[in-house]
Scaffold this active site. Structure first.
Site, PDB file in Angstrom:
ATOM      1  N   SER A 273       0.858  -1.187   0.000  1.00 32.45           N
ATOM      2  CA  SER A 273       0.000   0.000   0.000  1.00 32.45           C
ATOM      3  C   SER A 273       0.893   1.235   0.000  1.00 32.45           C
ATOM      4  CB  SER A 273      -0.891   0.008   1.237  1.00 32.45           C
ATOM      5  OG  SER A 273      -1.494   1.277   1.422  1.00 32.45           O
ATOM      6  N   LYS A 279      -0.117  -3.565   5.062  1.00 29.13           N
ATOM      7  CA  LYS A 279      -1.046  -4.268   4.182  1.00 29.13           C
ATOM      8  C   LYS A 279      -0.336  -5.177   3.189  1.00 29.13           C
ATOM      9  CE  LYS A 279      -4.851  -2.696   2.712  1.00 29.13           C
ATOM     10  NZ  LYS A 279      -5.799  -1.990   1.845  1.00 29.13           N
ATOM     11  N   ASN A 281      -1.935  -6.528  -0.074  1.00 28.18           N
ATOM     12  CA  ASN A 281      -3.140  -6.509  -0.902  1.00 28.18           C
ATOM     13  C   ASN A 281      -3.135  -7.642  -1.938  1.00 28.18           C
ATOM     14  OD1 ASN A 281      -4.172  -4.104   0.264  1.00 28.18           O
ATOM     15  ND2 ASN A 281      -2.705  -2.921  -0.947  1.00 28.18           N
ATOM     16  N   ARG A 312     -22.124  -5.680 -46.115  1.00 34.56           N
ATOM     17  CA  ARG A 312     -20.932  -5.111 -45.477  1.00 34.56           C
ATOM     18  C   ARG A 312     -21.348  -4.232 -44.311  1.00 34.56           C
ATOM     19  NH1 ARG A 312     -16.384  -4.953 -48.131  1.00 34.56           N
ATOM     20  NH2 ARG A 312     -17.276  -6.922 -48.838  1.00 34.56           N
TER      21      ARG A 312
END
Length: 445
Positions: A273, A279, A281, A312
């Site tokens: 983080s 953290k 993550n 087309r």
């Protein structure tokens, strides 16, 4: 450009290296040479034409910047490509180049050539990811954990059974991708209005020969405004994305701090983080999910462009190109990440055991009530099972002992050991082991 920071992290670097503008030019060149070679084979062009075209049309004969600028004017890259190619040819060869073809023949066939090796690698990554998951499933076939419904604890399963569900999803999606790879990447050749104008009865034979030379599937008919092949490809890509996203979502939920049953592979600098050093993550899961969401969006574009007018498309065909390439590169990137995730996934059985007990045994109220019904009425058995779970959680005692101490159970003559065994979560796993064996058998493990 913003792509380096905002798009490339979710795609495959190796895939991007083979999906450059130069690769599309090389693929269009290959389609034109296959066309000339097959016409020469049928006696429609002089002997040696294809070899002469090959010799004069070196890749460095094409000016990429001019191609890009002129694509805006013509609406597709084949128009300036053909113009530049003819300019590089001797006058004697000019009439033999691009004979009987239209721009869409060249672009669609070239896209299939560019995508085929990328899809083949996606298929290989699926195989490798499944192998990594198979080892995980086998190692944890008996690892009990809580199953969750509506984000709440429900009843016990095994982690092996959960992984089995992940792998079965990948297998089913892989079968759809296999079908497209085996017979759904078609050559495109129909000429101006899809009926091989000017080639008459030779048109279908040329289409057949081009497919063989290019290693693409032969369509039953030219598919200029029949976009079922593109829709089928998009759906196959999306199916794999859904299967990968399901795994990433489950893993991310199980890595939450309060749950802690799983963790992504530990790597220096990964999952940090910018403001909270503690953290870790689940960034791999985030990349997979972000790629999957973009693939879902690409499928929406392909589906909305599927019904194209007359002979087309008017913008619909053009809208397919970038989303189709993006989806394949995103899927390749997601599968690279998924393989890494499953190969190095950290599993914490102790946290799974802890979470099985977090309700004080409440998740075992159903089997407890079933045993209690031997001595109590149904409603009474369920009430006692629920009350005992509250006592177990409040007083920190084992659920079985809280049940046996309940005034409606004590002295009832119930088999205490049978009750204790009935509320052991690791024994109440249903068909988890058998389901793992079924997946192993189907996957050949």
């Amino acid at each position: 450009m913003y792509e380096q920071l905002l798009r490339h992290p979710f795609t495959s670097a190796g895939g991007r290296d083979h999906c450059r503008a130069e690769d599309l030019i090389a693929a269009m060149r290959a389609v034109e040479l296959a066309l000339a070679a097959e016409q020469e084979n049928l006696g429609l062009l002089p002997a040696g034409t294809a070899e002469a075209l090959d010799r004069h049309l070196a890749l460095d004969a094409f000016d990429l910047e001019a191609l890009a600028a002129d694509t805006v004017k013509g609406g597709n890259p084949a128009i300036p490509f053909v113009k530049q190619a003819r300019a590089a040819l001797p006058d004697a060869l000019k009439p033999h180049f691009h004979r009987g073809a239209t721009s869409q023949d060249i672009v669609d066939s070239a896209l299939m050539l560019v995508l085929k090796p990328r899809l083949t690698r996606c298929r290989r990554l699926l195989t490798e990811t499944t192998a990594a998951g198979r080892a995980l499933m086998t190692d944890h076939r008996d690892t009990a954990m809580v199953g969750r419904t509506l984000m709440q604890q429900a009843l016990p399963i095994t982690f092996g059974a959960k992984v089995g569900q992940w792998l079965w999803g990948l297998h089913q999606a892989g079968e759809r991708l296999n079908a497209v790879l085996a017979e759904g990447l078609y050559v495109q050749f129909g000429g101006a209005v899809g009926v091989h104008s000017g080639l008459d009865d030779s048109g279908v034979a040329i289409m057949t020969g081009m497919a063989r030379r290019l290693g693409l599937a032969e369509p039953w008919l030219p598919w200029h405004t029949d976009r079922q092949p593109i829709h089928a490809l998009g759906c196959a890509l999306d199916a794999v994305a859904v299967a990968a996203e399901k795994i990433a979502l489950d893993v991310a939920l199980m890595t939450q701090t309060e749950i802690g049953e799983l963790a992504e592979p530990a790597e220096a600098g990964v999952g940090e983080s910018s403001s909270m050093p503690h953290k870790r993550n689940p960034v791999g899961c985030a990349r997979i999910r972000a790629a999957a969401r973009q693939i879902h969006g690409a499928l929406n574009v392909l589906a909305s462009a599927g019904a194209q007018p007359l002979e087309r498309g008017l913008g619909e065909w053009h809208a397919e190109w970038a989303p189709l390439l993006d989806a394949v590169l995103l899927l390749e990137g997601a599968l690279e990440t998924l393989h890494h995730l499953l190969a190095g996934l950290e599993v914490h059985p102790e946290a799974m055991a802890r979470n099985l007990a977090v309700t004080g045994g409440a998740i075992m109220a159903e089997p407890a009530a079933r045993v209690l019904q031997g001595v109590l009425a149904g409603d009474e058995a369920r009430r006692v099972a629920r009350e005992a779970s509250e006592v177990a959680r409040r007083d920190g005692v084992a659920y079985a002992e809280a049940l046996l101490a309940h005034d409606r159970v004590a002295g009832s003559g119930i088999d205490a050991e049978a009750l204790r065994q009935a509320v052991r979560p690791e024994l109440y796993i249903g068909s988890s082991r058998q389901l793992v064996e079924r997946v192993l058998a189907r996957l050949g493990g």
